[in-house]
Design a protein around this motif. Sequence first.
Motif, PDB file in Angstrom:
ATOM      1  N   LEU A  73       0.694  -1.153   0.056  1.00 32.22           N
ATOM      2  CA  LEU A  73      -0.023  -0.001   0.066  1.00 32.22           C
ATOM      3  C   LEU A  73       0.816   1.376  -0.209  1.00 32.22           C
ATOM      4  O   LEU A  73       0.730   2.205  -0.614  1.00 32.22           O
ATOM      5  CB  LEU A  73      -1.022   0.095   1.261  1.00 32.22           C
ATOM      6  CG  LEU A  73      -2.290  -0.774   1.328  1.00 32.22           C
ATOM      7  CD1 LEU A  73      -2.842  -0.710   2.542  1.00 32.22           C
ATOM      8  CD2 LEU A  73      -3.066  -0.485   0.139  1.00 32.22           C
ATOM      9  N   ALA A  74       1.848   1.154   0.824  1.00 32.96           N
ATOM     10  CA  ALA A  74       2.710   2.565   0.835  1.00 32.96           C
ATOM     11  C   ALA A  74       3.429   2.786  -0.450  1.00 32.96           C
ATOM     12  O   ALA A  74       3.315   3.936  -0.699  1.00 32.96           O
ATOM     13  CB  ALA A  74       3.754   2.207   2.090  1.00 32.96           C
ATOM     14  N   LEU A  75       3.910   1.754  -0.948  1.00 34.23           N
ATOM     15  CA  LEU A  75       4.560   1.913  -2.446  1.00 34.23           C
ATOM     16  C   LEU A  75       3.596   2.246  -3.544  1.00 34.23           C
ATOM     17  O   LEU A  75       3.889   3.189  -4.313  1.00 34.23           O
ATOM     18  CB  LEU A  75       5.051   0.539  -2.865  1.00 34.23           C
ATOM     19  CG  LEU A  75       6.409   0.197  -2.158  1.00 34.23           C
ATOM     20  CD1 LEU A  75       6.755  -1.184  -2.784  1.00 34.23           C
ATOM     21  CD2 LEU A  75       7.494   1.304  -2.234  1.00 34.23           C
ATOM     22  N   THR A  76       2.230   2.013  -3.399  1.00 32.62           N
ATOM     23  CA  THR A  76       1.086   2.337  -4.361  1.00 32.62           C
ATOM     24  C   THR A  76       0.997   3.914  -4.271  1.00 32.62           C
ATOM     25  O   THR A  76       0.423   4.195  -5.187  1.00 32.62           O
ATOM     26  CB  THR A  76       0.043   1.163  -3.982  1.00 32.62           C
ATOM     27  OG1 THR A  76       0.338  -0.146  -4.169  1.00 32.62           O
ATOM     28  CG2 THR A  76      -1.166   1.532  -5.098  1.00 32.62           C
ATOM     29  N   GLN A  77       0.872   4.210  -2.770  1.00 31.82           N
ATOM     30  CA  GLN A  77       0.416   5.534  -2.585  1.00 31.82           C
ATOM     31  C   GLN A  77       1.230   6.503  -2.525  1.00 31.82           C
ATOM     32  O   GLN A  77       1.167   7.659  -2.098  1.00 31.82           O
ATOM     33  CB  GLN A  77      -0.133   5.431  -1.165  1.00 31.82           C
ATOM     34  CG  GLN A  77      -1.439   4.721  -1.087  1.00 31.82           C
ATOM     35  CD  GLN A  77      -1.984   4.270   0.511  1.00 31.82           C
ATOM     36  OE1 GLN A  77      -1.311   4.810   1.227  1.00 31.82           O
ATOM     37  NE2 GLN A  77      -2.990   3.585   0.492  1.00 31.82           N
ATOM     38  N   GLY A  78       2.754   6.029  -2.669  1.00 34.23           N
ATOM     39  CA  GLY A  78       3.954   6.827  -2.718  1.00 34.23           C
ATOM     40  C   GLY A  78       4.470   7.324  -1.654  1.00 34.23           C
ATOM     41  O   GLY A  78       5.024   8.549  -1.339  1.00 34.23           O
TER      42      GLY A  78
END
Length: 942
Positions: A73-78
């Motif tokens: 999720l963190a990578l997806t949301q930057g």
Amino acid sequence: MTEDLTPAEAYAAALARNAERATALAPFREMYDFDLDPFQIEACKALEAGKGVLVAAPTGSGKTIVGEFAVHLALTQGRKCFYTTPIKALSNQKYADLVKRYGPDKVGLLTGDNSVNGDAPIVVMTTEVLRNMLYAGSQALSGLGYVVMDEVHYLSDRFRGAVWEEVIIHLPESVTLVSLSATVSNAEEFGDWLDTVRGDTEVIVSESRPVPLWQHVLAGRRMYDLFEEETDHGGRGASRREVNPDLLRLARTENTRTYNPRDRRRGKMIREADRERERRQRSRIWTPGRPEVIERLDAEGLLPAITFIFSRAACEAAVQQCLYAGLRLNNDEGRLRVREIVEARTASIPTEDLHVLGYYEWLEALERGIAAHHAGMLPTFKEVVEELFVRGLVKAVFATETLALGINMPARTVILEKLVKWNGEQHADITPGEYTQLTGRAGRRGIDVEGHAVVLWQRGLDPEHLAGLAGTRTYPLRSSFKPSYNMAVNLVDQFGRHRSRELLETSFAQFQADRSVVGISRQVQKNEEGLDGYREGMTCHLGDFEEYARLRRDLKDRETELAKQGAAQRRAQAAGSLEKLKPGDVIHVPTGKFAGLALVLDPGIPAGRTNGHRGFEHHDGPRPLVLTAERQVKRLASIDFPVPVEALERMRIPKSFNPRSPQSRRDLASALRSKAGHINPERHHKQRAAAADDREIARLRTEIRAHPCHGCDEREDHARWAERYHRLQRDTQQLERRIEGRTNTIARTFDRIVALLTELDYLRGGEVTENGKRLARLYGELDLLASECLRDGVWEGLTPAELAACVSALVFEARQSDDAVAPKLPAGNAKTALGEMVRIWGRLDALEEEFKINQAEGVGQREPDLGFAWAAHQWASDKSLDEVLREAEMPAGDFVRWCKQVIDVLGQIAAAAPKENSTVSKNARKAVDALLRGVVAYSSVG
């Protein structure tokens, strides 16, 4: 089936599928070659909905999938994600896993002594590192979206648990928290607290194991199932499990067998090996030897196996026993593969150090598929064992319980040799939580159809107790949170004193204390209602019966007090008379089993010194050794003399008298009867009771007779109600004191710490002084001592090696205290500085006592331990590993671990020490370089 759906239902299902495809969870699920379990899906959906989650599930159930979804999720949301673990080995393992998935550019690692790509969007770190970042206001926190706290149940740890609560309390509100825990019985309570301090938190609890677990007891040649076969062995259902009746029968038979009394030879127990041999001869069953167990499991296809032995030395001994037994679990191909991997992983270790580390013996065992795993091993060696075990090239591991703490080393079978372990203070039964943690390693998901937990038969084993351990799958999470000096100055610096106090009151420790108060408060309320009823029952129409009852109670208390004083006085008189006795005195023992005529052989007076009888010490007054008229030689106690005793006659004791000789006793007892048998002892006249002349008692009796209620016909009925009232009132007051003791406990401790820090000028009027800012950079158990040493210039002028020796005293703690042997210390300035450190600690200890800061409650400074100073000094002085380990008498793994902890604190001291007019900061950095060499430098990423 799709064809059975109505058009409306089919349309709704299609919408649901499209909606799921649009979530972040859909592509995440495709990254795995197996479908997620319901609890994993539920937790991931809650995360994507913006909620925090607490996932409590058994070991090996795959709860880390939820943590990995937070990373996704963190990578997806930057945004950033910090993945925290309690130990460096776990950090290393998770770092390797995430690098494999996302690449080295996106993943970093921060542990106490290593920093790899710390600005990456995903950073794996130990929990302490994140705590330090929060207090320092690190720039790395900007853009942080998720924090995963793996093994969050560590907050129960009495030494390090507070760090988890500090992080949870101080994380910015914008950060979503993912808490992963072993199965705990109060997950809902912990979830309620997280909800209070972190906002909306979903609690997901999974009780079922992904691989069913069979429980066994191995006795002699037979493997018994712990539970009856037809019951719910997999732990998936709710049916009640019955203990195997064959096992119960066996336990009854074996545990009632008694040893031959001749097993005692001259008062000493015979050797363990002799007892074991005789036991085998007498018994149909025995405890199988370690090689025997491994061969048995190999024959039944139950390897790989982990045998938990709660002793490092026993783990190494087990490996040697298997080697001597000629055990070989690898074929030629496996042996070659093992050598290849080991040589590649240890290529950087200098050849001369390999001999010291026992490399060749270790390699021989690995090639045969056998290994030990414990904290005394070199970290590199432990990691090689873990890698080979996961690859199936090591099939039998003998490990201490540290292996159960999160390291990913699942096995088909787990063996427990004993259900008792040394907890640092005594041998204690393992808890249901520990049993669950240990046996949780059994059963590899996706490989094994079932896992097996095998407990070896030991004399005295209780199958019902074992079933209780195996059946209790949960244990409560208890906070170990306590404020520290470093925490206090950091909190006051960031939030001010008042806000800091409020923050500490939001801790899980206070949350649990407050909850326990609720139940006590309800009891107080019930008691108060009962008191109203009792008060009504003792109401008297003639006057105030409560006042009358108090007079009666005061009279009773005074009479009891005088009676106690009289008894104490008589005991003192009796003890005084015993002290006057001499060998050869003939006395009359007034009471007890040996009442009657007796001859004093030994008055038993010298306090604190052992006399003729083994192990006896005079702790409670004289204990004369006497010969009775019935020819018995006995040691009497003060209880045998309720009244003073006097010598009735004197007799000569022959020099040839031997108390162990029946003939000697008979002759001397006959002489005793002839000499004094006709004497009648004087009766002890009872003294006039002190109560008869006591003015207070006379006054109370007069007031009682004059009170109006004394003449009431129902006086004794009222008195019974008054007595009940008094007892309930006393109980209620005790409960109220308990409430007072549990309310604001953390804040009160904080107040005492703040008061002491103010006294030492670390805080001034709610502000942090320069001294306080230095303390804020020092983390550790002896933070205040380190700060005082810097302030007093104790370490000024020391060489890097001498400084390393001094700093070692701040971190080292001997595994077993040995006060009898003074540790070897480096000479010169280092020895002087170490002495000064102990002196400063003494001053701080006295201050803590003055401010009521109690080390027993986990707050305060323990005494510095100088036991590693010589080893640290020698290693920093460039001595060889062989020389240092030989003189330190310490396993390589312990040596490396303590060196790394010294390095960690030296780094803190380098940052905290003044930069001008001081050599400490520069020499601390030099000391780090001097220590960080050889096996200390080469011990994996973390």
